[in-house]
Design an enzyme around this catalytic site. Structure first.
Site, mmCIF file in Angstrom:
data_model
loop_
_atom_site.group_PDB
_atom_site.id
_atom_site.type_symbol
_atom_site.label_atom_id
_atom_site.label_comp_id
_atom_site.label_asym_id
_atom_site.label_seq_id
_atom_site.Cartn_x
_atom_site.Cartn_y
_atom_site.Cartn_z
ATOM 1 N N THR A 44 -4.170 -0.292 -7.099
ATOM 2 C CA THR A 44 -4.929 0.951 -7.328
ATOM 3 C C THR A 44 -4.037 2.177 -7.400
ATOM 4 O OG1 THR A 44 -6.868 2.177 -6.541
ATOM 5 C CG2 THR A 44 -5.298 1.482 -4.862
ATOM 6 N N ASN A 62 -6.085 4.734 -6.684
ATOM 7 C CA ASN A 62 -7.292 5.277 -6.055
ATOM 8 C C ASN A 62 -8.307 5.679 -7.126
ATOM 9 O OD1 ASN A 62 -8.954 5.706 -3.907
ATOM 10 N ND2 ASN A 62 -8.217 7.743 -3.468
ATOM 11 N N SER A 106 -7.820 0.788 3.499
ATOM 12 C CA SER A 106 -8.273 0.392 2.161
ATOM 13 C C SER A 106 -9.475 -0.540 2.255
ATOM 14 C CB SER A 106 -7.130 -0.337 1.446
ATOM 15 O OG SER A 106 -7.583 -0.882 0.221
ATOM 16 N N SER A 107 -10.221 -0.598 1.155
ATOM 17 C CA SER A 107 -11.303 -1.593 1.056
ATOM 18 C C SER A 107 -10.879 -2.805 0.236
ATOM 19 C CB SER A 107 -12.538 -0.972 0.396
ATOM 20 O OG SER A 107 -13.055 0.055 1.190
ATOM 21 N N GLY A 140 -13.426 -0.915 -6.990
ATOM 22 C CA GLY A 140 -14.554 0.009 -6.872
ATOM 23 C C GLY A 140 -14.775 0.455 -5.435
ATOM 24 N N GLY A 141 -13.689 0.838 -4.740
ATOM 25 C CA GLY A 141 -13.810 1.382 -3.382
ATOM 26 C C GLY A 141 -14.575 0.448 -2.464
ATOM 27 N N THR A 183 -9.066 1.345 -9.362
ATOM 28 C CA THR A 183 -8.644 0.077 -8.753
ATOM 29 C C THR A 183 -8.886 -1.084 -9.728
ATOM 30 O OG1 THR A 183 -9.216 0.994 -6.584
ATOM 31 C CG2 THR A 183 -8.799 -1.353 -6.650
ATOM 32 N N ARG A 208 0.845 -1.185 0.000
ATOM 33 C CA ARG A 208 0.000 0.000 0.000
ATOM 34 C C ARG A 208 0.889 1.246 0.000
ATOM 35 N NH1 ARG A 208 -5.111 1.794 -0.927
ATOM 36 N NH2 ARG A 208 -6.111 2.819 0.832
ATOM 37 N N ASP A 221 -7.738 8.338 0.860
ATOM 38 C CA ASP A 221 -8.249 7.184 1.613
ATOM 39 C C ASP A 221 -8.018 7.345 3.120
ATOM 40 O OD1 ASP A 221 -9.623 5.617 -0.155
ATOM 41 O OD2 ASP A 221 -7.951 4.321 -0.676
HETATM 42 N N1 GLY Z 1 -8.357 3.233 -3.030
HETATM 43 C C1 GLY Z 1 -9.443 2.403 -2.756
HETATM 44 C C2 GLY Z 1 -9.201 1.502 -1.614
HETATM 45 O O1 GLY Z 1 -8.056 1.207 -1.325
HETATM 46 O O2 GLY Z 1 -10.126 1.112 -0.966
#
Ligand code: GLY
Length: 548
Positions: A379, A381, A432-433, A453-454, A361, A94, A403
């Protein structure tokens, strides 16, 4: 069992019009978000590489062909299952906040200015992509960087036909792209218009950069001329990243999270990602006998919606474990999950709100003949990240600082509420998601899933796992089904337009604040059995599975 299957067949909506993005394979398979990326991974498998090599090749090729979503100016997470050890490994690459970052860096006159965290050089966090790919290849791959980067370099240098998804993103972002000399020179035509699907796109400078990384990509990216150039470019645009930020970046091997569900063991990404939220949601659903409710039936969806909301309420406790104590043991304990389930039964409805736009992403899955499996999510983002490309390197820089919680209670681009566990600190990774997930049965991986997609990643992966485990659907049926998403704030139930009107009306009658939307993220799914790999890419973003 027979009754449950019958219900599935009757309840499933028609898929007659959907493109077939699925495949079957005996030896190997890659499911990625562009056909070129899946082909890149399979090319590496066919030339003797393992799933780790293939995943890295597909990630680099995705960075070229889904340039709005990910690339070497971003970062990601990789979940690896190695058949030789029977173990899982979670790699966190990350992006990190710059060393000069502060918790108040996006406040102006005491008020948060979220735009600074979304567009421009202050939005950039230190990229981790190359460090992650290098670490994975060195520890568990069999090929060197130039070998796995070859398909991506070829696509970038010789050009690739623009896919529908990237064409849409370019058209939507045209004005912002036009303001950046690097992005406009690559993604807009000389007259400033957006190219059409099928037009050839070239990323020749990026091809040169990938080649210059040689077979020591970590050293060559994070120290010396490339790091110096990136730091200089970012600072000249008002950013705070220095050469020291690059030199001190390290990916982190973490312990994956896992939890039992219906006789399976589900492995996923630990904090600073929020794969744990998927496990919490599965825990709440476990006693529900979902298989008897019918795929996408109103009672099933009502249960999912409640569970999604509770999972997202807990997500506020997640953050970078190197900076905050994430109470993960407590959050995944049976006592807590029982309380969450109870909470889910007694909530008040909100009012429908607008969805966030996010098509950034990308996720991919690779499996090889030895039984190794990799799920990788990567990603920059939101679409085109910071909207800045270093023109000397062809690298699009992320806007991952968004984020973080810009300030407590302030929502980010995905409408996710900021919380103190996720406040900015120097060197910290934003929450992050991304949730690459592998499911095991009797010691062997049987399902792999991940998405983009977040926040819709968490709910998309959840629905894919339930489709396969509880409803016995295959990957294609799962990715083609319309999905729902609820993230507590806004307290709105987003439902894909493809969902039958009868179902949407039934949910409205139950009192849910429903908003229909064209698409909710993208999810790739693979089922794994010896000599029988089945997978499907998500048609929502042009995904494709290729097996052999
Ligand atoms: N940038 C989207 C995530 O990491 O959730």
């Amino acid at each position: 069992m027979a009754v449950a299957v019958l219900l599935v067949v009757r309840a499933a909506p028609s898929r007659a019009a959907a493109a077939d993005t699925s495949a079957q394979g005996r030896h190997g398979m890659v499911v990625a978000e562009t056909p070129e990326a899946s082909a890149a991974g399979v090319e590496i498998l066919r030339s003797g590489g393992n799933a780790v090599d293939a995943a890295c090749a597909a990630a680099l090729a995705t960075g070229v062909t889904h340039a709005a979503s990910c690339g070497i100016g971003g970062g990601g997470f990789m979940l690896i299952y190695l058949s030789s050890t029977g173990k899982f490994y979670a790699l966190d690459y990350r992006e990190r906040a710059p060393l000069k970052a502060t918790a108040t860096m996006f406040l102006r006159d005491g008020k948060p200015d979220e735009s600074l965290a979304r567009d421009g050089a202050l939005a950039i966090a230190v990229p981790g992509e190359i460090a992650g790919i290098d670490a994975a290849l060195r520890r568990y791959g069999t090929m060197n960087f130039q070998k796995v980067a070859a398909p991506a370099i070829r696509l970038a240098r010789d050009g690739f036909p623009l896919g529908d998804h990237l064409a849409r993103e370019i058209a939507m972002m045209r004005e912002q792209l036009a303001r950046d000399p690097g992005l406009s020179s690559v993604f807009l035509k000389p007259d400033g218009s957006a190219p059409k699907p099928g037009d050839l796109v070239f990323e020749k400078t990026l091809a040169d950069t990938l080649q210059k990384l040689g077979n020591k990509p970590d050293d060559n990216f994070y120290q010396g001329p490339i790091a110096d150039e990136l730091a200089q470019f970012i600072q000249s645009h008002g950013g705070i990243i220095t050469a020291e930020d690059f030199a001190s970046y390290d990916p982190v091997w973490r312990e994956p999270l896992h939890r039992a569900y219906q006789g399976y063991e589900v492995y996923t990404m630990p904090p600073p990602s929020s794969g744990g939220v998927v496990l919490e949601m599965l825990g709440m659903l476990e006693p529900g006998h979902l298989g008897g409710l019918g795929v996408n039936s109103p009672p099933y969806l009502a249960r999912m919606i409640e569970v999604m909301r509770e999972g997202f309420i807990d997500r506020e406790q997640y953050g970078d474990p190197d900076f905050v104590k994430v109470p993960i043991v407590e959050l995944l304990s049976p006592q807590h999950i029982n309380q969450e389930r109870e909470r889910a039964l007694h909530h008040k409805m909100g009012h429908p709100a607008e969805p966030a736009h996010d098509h950034g992403t990308a996720n991919l899955i690779a499996a090889d003949a030895e039984g190794n499996v990799v799920v990788l999510t990567t990603t920059i983002n939101t679409s085109f990240g910071s909207k800045l490309m270093d023109p000397k390197l062809g690298i699009i820089l992320n806007n991952e600082m968004d984020d973080f919680a810009v300030a407590p209670g302030v929502p980010n681009a995905f409408h996710l509420q900021g919380a103190t566990a996720n406040e900015i600190a120097p060197g910290k990774r934003p929450l992050s998601s991304m949730a690459p997930t592998i499911v095991v049965r009797r010691g062997n991986p049987v399902i792999a899933a991940g998405g983009s997609g977040g926040p819709t990643i968490l709910t998309g992966v959840l629905q894919a796992l339930i489709d396969v485990i509880d409803f016995h659907l295959g990957p294609r049926a799962s990715v083609d089904l319309p999905r729902v998403h609820e993230q507590a704030a806004p307290d709105t139930v987003f439902i894909e337009e493809k969902m039958p009107a009868k179902t949407v009306n039934a949910l409205k009658q139950m009192g849910y604040p429903v908003k229909t939307v064209p698409k909710l993220g993208a999810v790739g799914v693979m089922t794994i059995a010896p000599g029988n790999l089945r997978g499907a890419g998500d048609p929502r973003k042009g995904g494709l599975a290729i097996g052999y």
